[in-house]
Design an enzyme around this catalytic site. Sequence first.
Site, PDB file in Angstrom:
ATOM      1  N   LEU A 195       9.919  30.192  24.845  1.00 56.80           N
ATOM      2  CA  LEU A 195       8.477  30.611  24.688  1.00 56.80           C
ATOM      3  C   LEU A 195       8.338  32.160  24.533  1.00 56.80           C
ATOM      4  CD1 LEU A 195       6.772  28.630  27.465  1.00 56.80           C
ATOM      5  CD2 LEU A 195       6.582  27.976  25.188  1.00 56.80           C
ATOM      6  N   GLY A 234      12.555  39.222  31.926  1.00 52.35           N
ATOM      7  CA  GLY A 234      13.004  37.739  31.876  1.00 52.35           C
ATOM      8  C   GLY A 234      12.577  37.118  30.680  1.00 52.35           C
ATOM      9  N   ASP A 250      -0.804  44.223  34.565  1.00 49.25           N
ATOM     10  CA  ASP A 250      -0.574  43.839  33.022  1.00 49.25           C
ATOM     11  C   ASP A 250      -1.898  43.020  32.522  1.00 49.25           C
ATOM     12  OD1 ASP A 250       0.859  44.407  30.711  1.00 49.25           O
ATOM     13  OD2 ASP A 250       2.177  42.772  31.211  1.00 49.25           O
TER      14      ASP A 250
END
Length: 449
Positions: free
Chosen positions: A39, A45, A162
Site C-alpha cells: 500500500l 515502515g 502528522d
Amino acid sequence: MRQCLNPDCLRSNPDNSQYCQKCGGKLLLRERYYPQSILGQGGFGRTFLAIDEDKPSKPFCVIKQFLPQAQGTDNIEKASQLFYQEAECLEDLGKHPQIPELFAYFISDNRQYLVQEFIPGETLESELDRHGVFSERQIRELLSDLLKILQFVHAKNVIHRDIKPDNIIRRSADQKLVLVDFGVAKVVRSHRTKFGTLIGTPGYCAPEQAMGQPQLNSDLYSLGVTCLHLLTRAIPSDFPDSEEGWIWQNFLQGNSVDRELEKILDRLVERDFGKRYQSATEVLDDLEPVTPRRYQRLENLLAIAKWREADEETTRLMLQVAGRKNERWLRVKDIENFPCQDLRVIDRLWVKYSGGRFGFSVQKQIYQSLGGAKNYNEKIWESFGEAVGWKVKDQWIKYKRLTFDSTAKEGHLPYGIPGETYGILWLVDRRWVWGPDFFALISRLAECN
C-alpha cells in the site's frame, strides 16, 4: 496475488502459494494474515493490504512492517520505540469509530508488525486531485468532524504530529472522515517535552514542533494548513507572508470564504502557539453557532458543574423542542426527527464543560467501540451500561444513585431522555433503561454528525 514480506524480495506470488517462489519465505504471517499488495512506505515502515484468514468473511486488514530508513543504532532504536508506541496509541485510540482499530502487534522473524483495520475510502489529497478545491461548506464540515476526533485524541494526552490530507480518509461506507497513521504520535507525559528532531511533514508541521517541542495545539496548526491546502491547492511556502500571518485569500480560485471562517483559519495557523487556539473545543466554540437563548440556563448550570440540575434541564429542553412537554416522554419517531442543530448544541455544551467526559457523542463513541449499532443487542447494551456506570453489580441503578460530579465514568451523563418504552417507569422514580429509544438516538447522532 500473495505478497512476499521479505524486504529483500517483495515478490508477488499466485493466490495458492504457501511460500514465496523467489526467496522461499513463508507467505502466511502468524498463521493468519495473507499479504496481498504493497500500500505504501514511510520513514518507519511499509504497509501491505492483507486478508485475515481467521475470520469467516475473510476481510481486508492492513499490515504495517517496521522498516526504518534511519541510519545508526540510536536512530533505529528510536524508530523502533515509535513503532511500538504507534501500537500502544492505536490500542487505546482505536476505540473511537473514526480511528482505525488495532488488531494485533507482534514480532515475527525478528521484525515488528502491527495489524490494523483497513479503511476503504479515499484520502482528502486524492479527493482534491479528482474533484478540485473544497468549498467553504466542505471545510466547515471537515473541521467539525476532525475537531471532534482531536478532542478525543487530546483528551488521552496524545499528539498526532502528522495531520495532513494524505492521513485523512473519507470512509466509503458512511462518508465519515477517519484520521489514520499514528506512526509518529506522541503521548505527552509532561507540560513541555523536548525531542530535538523534526518529526512530521514539512509544510504541515507547526514551528514549535519543528524545533522539537510539540504541543497539543500543534495538531491544530496542521489541521489549519490542511484546510488552506484543500481550499486553494497551494502549500504554505506559496503564500506571501506578513506580520499578521500568511496572505492566502488570493489563492482561493473563485472560492468564497466568509470573514468568520477566515478568522478561525488564521488563528489555527498562528505561528505563536500561545496565541493559537489552545484546544479543539475552543475552535468548535467559534465554529458552531452561538448558544441559542433557550440553552443559556443549561450552559450556566454546566459552567458551574451543577451536573444534576443540568441533566434535568437537558430533559426539559428536549421535551420542549420535540413538543412533548405535557407527555413528558419521547416516542422513537420524536428522537428520529429531533432537530440536528438542537442536538448539536446540547451535546457541544456537555462536551465543552465536562472536558470531553460527558455528552451524547461521548456515549455514542463508547457504545460503538463495544460493537453497538442501531439494532438492539442485549449483551452490548449491558456492557455499555457497565462502561458508563449505569449498571453496577448486574443491577441498573436508580436515578438518585447516579454520580453527579466529575469523578463519574466517561459517558455517565447526561442520563438521557424518557423514551416511550420505559416512560411510565421513568415517571415513578426516574429509573429506566433507554432500550430501543437509545438506539434511535445513536442513529440520529450519526445522521446529525
